[in-house]
Write an enzyme that holds these catalytic residues in place. Structure first.
Site, PDB file in Angstrom:
ATOM      1  N   THR A 367      35.481  37.106  30.336  1.00  0.00           N
ATOM      2  CA  THR A 367      36.663  36.349  30.767  1.00  0.00           C
ATOM      3  C   THR A 367      37.168  35.575  29.556  1.00  0.00           C
ATOM      4  O   THR A 367      36.402  35.289  28.624  1.00  0.00           O
ATOM      5  CB  THR A 367      36.352  35.391  31.931  1.00  0.00           C
ATOM      6  OG1 THR A 367      35.814  36.159  32.994  1.00  0.00           O
ATOM      7  CG2 THR A 367      37.580  34.635  32.432  1.00  0.00           C
ATOM      8  N   ASN A 387      36.051  40.337  34.826  1.00  0.00           N
ATOM      9  CA  ASN A 387      34.848  39.784  35.452  1.00  0.00           C
ATOM     10  C   ASN A 387      33.680  39.880  34.469  1.00  0.00           C
ATOM     11  O   ASN A 387      33.778  39.344  33.386  1.00  0.00           O
ATOM     12  CB  ASN A 387      34.553  40.398  36.812  1.00  0.00           C
ATOM     13  CG  ASN A 387      33.608  39.518  37.621  1.00  0.00           C
ATOM     14  OD1 ASN A 387      33.508  38.319  37.357  1.00  0.00           O
ATOM     15  ND2 ASN A 387      32.907  40.081  38.574  1.00  0.00           N
ATOM     16  N   GLU A 406      35.925  43.130  39.662  1.00  0.00           N
ATOM     17  CA  GLU A 406      36.282  41.901  40.375  1.00  0.00           C
ATOM     18  C   GLU A 406      35.915  41.934  41.857  1.00  0.00           C
ATOM     19  O   GLU A 406      35.896  40.896  42.515  1.00  0.00           O
ATOM     20  CB  GLU A 406      37.794  41.694  40.245  1.00  0.00           C
ATOM     21  CG  GLU A 406      38.219  40.322  39.834  1.00  0.00           C
ATOM     22  CD  GLU A 406      37.876  40.022  38.394  1.00  0.00           C
ATOM     23  OE1 GLU A 406      37.079  39.103  38.169  1.00  0.00           O
ATOM     24  OE2 GLU A 406      38.399  40.694  37.493  1.00  0.00           O
ATOM     25  N   SER A 438      38.928  33.340  43.116  1.00  0.00           N
ATOM     26  CA  SER A 438      38.604  33.225  41.695  1.00  0.00           C
ATOM     27  C   SER A 438      38.319  31.777  41.349  1.00  0.00           C
ATOM     28  O   SER A 438      38.813  30.861  42.018  1.00  0.00           O
ATOM     29  CB  SER A 438      39.802  33.707  40.875  1.00  0.00           C
ATOM     30  OG  SER A 438      39.613  33.433  39.505  1.00  0.00           O
ATOM     31  N   GLY A 458      33.820  31.345  32.265  1.00  0.00           N
ATOM     32  CA  GLY A 458      32.533  30.785  32.656  1.00  0.00           C
ATOM     33  C   GLY A 458      32.202  30.926  34.132  1.00  0.00           C
ATOM     34  O   GLY A 458      31.363  30.182  34.648  1.00  0.00           O
TER      35      GLY A 458
HETATM   36  O1  DON Z   1      37.667  35.085  38.717  1.00  0.00           O
HETATM   37  C1  DON Z   1      36.555  34.600  38.558  1.00  0.00           C
HETATM   38  O2  DON Z   1      36.214  33.514  38.986  1.00  0.00           O
HETATM   39  C2  DON Z   1      35.534  35.385  37.757  1.00  0.00           C
HETATM   40  N1  DON Z   1      35.781  36.786  37.880  1.00  0.00           N
HETATM   41  C3  DON Z   1      35.561  34.905  36.345  1.00  0.00           C
HETATM   42  C4  DON Z   1      34.443  35.487  35.540  1.00  0.00           C
HETATM   43  C5  DON Z   1      34.103  34.708  34.324  1.00  0.00           C
HETATM   44  O3  DON Z   1      34.654  33.684  34.030  1.00  0.00           O
HETATM   45  C6  DON Z   1      32.995  35.234  33.475  1.00  0.00           C
HETATM   46  N2  DON Z   1      32.832  34.377  32.314  1.00  0.00           N
HETATM   47  N3  DON Z   1      32.023  34.016  31.658  1.00  0.00           N
END
Ligand code: DON
Length: 556
Positions: A367, A387, A406, A438, A458
């Site tokens: 991300t 993701n 996702e 999300s 994150g």
């Molecule tokens: O949309 C979301 O909340 C997650 N798919 C985000 C994933 C993410 O931030 C991974 N990072 N380190």
């Protein structure tokens, strides 16, 4: 009534909080997770583009240089501020579930979650939203043709670049998954092995896909050759997307959440992000305290209890606003915040089990978030993602596109945590065409004196990292300080405070443990990218998270 009130508040705050047509910084700032992406943004500004054109360049270049994090096979939220009229909006390019989605396919015969199905291959992927966002931005907000803004990404995909250590580690970590899919294997392990430092990564198929988008807009991805290649591969690997799933994808313009805290105005992501709702709840709780009057353990105690309560509601109520009715008026009301405050014990952690609702996972480095302010004061905060690393690890041959994973962000199996240890309820159950909840929280912070553009990857920790970043910005920290400050996180369940080494000194840790907190160290945080604008001096500031060496925050 609520809408009129909202419009009036937006109009008033646009006047009261600077960043309108009469103020322009006269220079620009961009902070992103990759130098080539930041440079691509400046290249487009130099060609006469605005922040929205630059956002297309940064976003598409990140697709090329950081495919482990985000890309046109994924989605994201683009928070926009248009200087001309002070308009703030959220472009929702979150992926959607295909029409054939069937929750049963994410469960094993014994009813337990099938993690392989939700994380790898075609079942893990939602219908990508990112290409439609790039097209929408060019058509509605940019000054340049889409083809111009996509040119840097197309060039870099064709010419190639040398990936840094993080990219190579991500390949090593996922070598088994990458090896499963011929299109991915050919791209990332061309000799059947994890490439070594010094390798030049080229993705000519992605260059060609971006060329088709540049020439045909949405049809260049969602119809015709790209769509055919994607559908063929998804089918070959056991998925069941249809041409209508792709052709029917639409971005949605949503009103961002917009709330006040101690003279600041915060504009942030609306559902289907849970981040803005959680931020507003946490700030509403904090507004009953004078944090400056509290010693450090008490201050942390208050902040962590606010986090715990916001995440409890996150799990319970939130989902796609086009599918579920959420009690937002209640959750975001002062009375509700007062109730939450009343449940905070003065010197004691509240065990999460005592609040009427796993396992923690390391979010890793995937991300991405970037922040832009242009010379006219237009602003963009974008968090975009596939993701987990390389998404589903499925690159349909001939496309160069990494399809996201996702679908794991849905509550696929009741009471089973997702990749970020998040639990969900019916509100986030999968359904055809529905967007998965999300945590991505791109945010603007305004005061009459200073403006900040902030966000981070994150997983679930995005929300608390952005929360801490905003508090640091309000405190007067520079962009570099905001991105560097050690972080901590609580998400209700598991009932643990995760702490980056250095965040709490020994005295603070003992004081918090004496209150009943369980504290655990956690390694991976970031990658925050911040730009700020001091309206008193008209100076911009930019910083990219120092935890990784690929990022670049620059003012020009
Ligand atoms: O949309 C979301 O909340 C997650 N798919 C985000 C994933 C993410 O931030 C991974 N990072 N380190």
């Amino acid at each position: 009534m609520r809408k009129m009130y909202f419009v009036a508040i937006v109009a008033l705050t646009a006047l009261a909080f600077g960043a309108n047509a009469t103020e322009r910084p006269g220079h620009a700032a961009i902070a992103s997770a990759h130098k080539l992406a930041t440079q691509a943004g400046f290249e487009i500004l130099a060609e006469g583009g605005n922040a929205f054109d630059a956002a297309i360049a940064v976003a598409s270049t990140l697709s090329v240089v950081e495919p482990q994090s985000s890309g046109i096979g994924g989605g994201g939220f683009f928070l926009l501020h248009r200087a001309r009229d002070g308009k703030n909006l959220m472009l929702d390019a979150r992926e959607t579930a295909p029409a054939g989605v069937d929750a049963a396919r994410y469960r094993k015969a014994d009813g337990t979650p099938d993690r392989d199905a939700s994380l790898y291959g075609p079942l893990a992927a939602g219908i990508p939203g990112e290409p439609a966002a790039l097209v929408w931005l060019a058509e509605h907000y940019g000054k340049l043709p889409l083809a111009k803004s996509l040119a840097p990404a197309i060039r870099i995909a064709g010419e190639g670049f040398q990936p840094g250590a993080g990219f190579l580690e991500a390949i090593a970590d996922h070598r088994a998954q990458i090896a499963r899919y011929p299109g991915t294997r050919k791209l990332l392990m061309p000799n059947g092995e994890v490439p070594k430092a010094g390798w030049t990564f080229r993705n000519p198929d992605l260059a060609a896909t971006l060329e088709r988008i540049a020439a045909q807009g949405n049809d260049g991805f969602y119809k015709g050759k790209t769509a055919d290649l994607i559908l063929k591969s998804v089918k070959a690997e056991g998925g069941d997307w249809t041409a209508a799933d792709l052709a029917g994808y639409k971005v949605v313009e949503r009103a961002p959440l917009d709330f006040a805290y101690r003279g600041w105005k915060i504009v942030t992501a609306a559902p289907p992000s849970s981040g803005g709702v959680a931020l507003e709840e946490m700030f509403n709780v904090l507004s009953g305290y004078d944090l400056d009057q509290l010693d450090r353990p008490q201050r942390l105690h208050t902040i962590i209890e606010a986090m715990r309560r916001a995440f409890r509601d996150h799990n319970e109520y939130l989902g796609d606003p086009d599918f579920v009715k959420m009690p937002l008026e209640t959750l975001l009301s002062p009375a509700y915040a007062a109730g939450l405050r009343a449940s905070i014990l003065p010197d004691k952690a509240t065990p999460s089990s005592m609040l009427p609702a796993t396992v923690a996972h390391d979010p890793g480095m995937h991300t991405t978030h970037f922040s832009i302010i242009d010379a006219d004061g237009n602003m963009v905060a974008t968090t975009q993602t596939v993701n987990t690393h390389f998404g589903s690890c499925l690159v349909p041959p001939g496309t160069g596109v990494f399809l996201n994973n996702e679908m794991d962000d849905f509550a696929l199996v009741p009471n089973a945590p997702n990749a970020y240890g998040l639990l969900g309820s019916k509100a986030n159950a999968p359904a055809p065409g529905k967007r998965m909840l999300s945590s991505m929280t791109p945010t603007f912070v305004f005061s009459p004196e200073r403006v900040g553009v902030i966000g981070s990857p994150g997983g679930s920790t995005i929300i608390t990292q952005v929360f801490e970043g905003i508090l640091a910005f309000m405190h007067g920290d520079t962009a570099a300080q905001i991105t560097a400050t050690p972080r901590y996180h609580h998400q209700y369940l598991p009932d643990v405070v995760y702490v980056e080494p250095g965040a709490f000194d020994a005295t603070t840790t003992s004081a918090l443990e004496a209150m009943g907190y369980k504290i655990a160290a956690r390694g991976h945080w970031g990658f925050m990218n911040v730009v700020t604008w001091d309206l008193r001096t008209n100076k911009l500031d930019a910083a990219s998270d120092p935890r990784r060496d690929t990022g670049l925050g620059e003012v020009k």
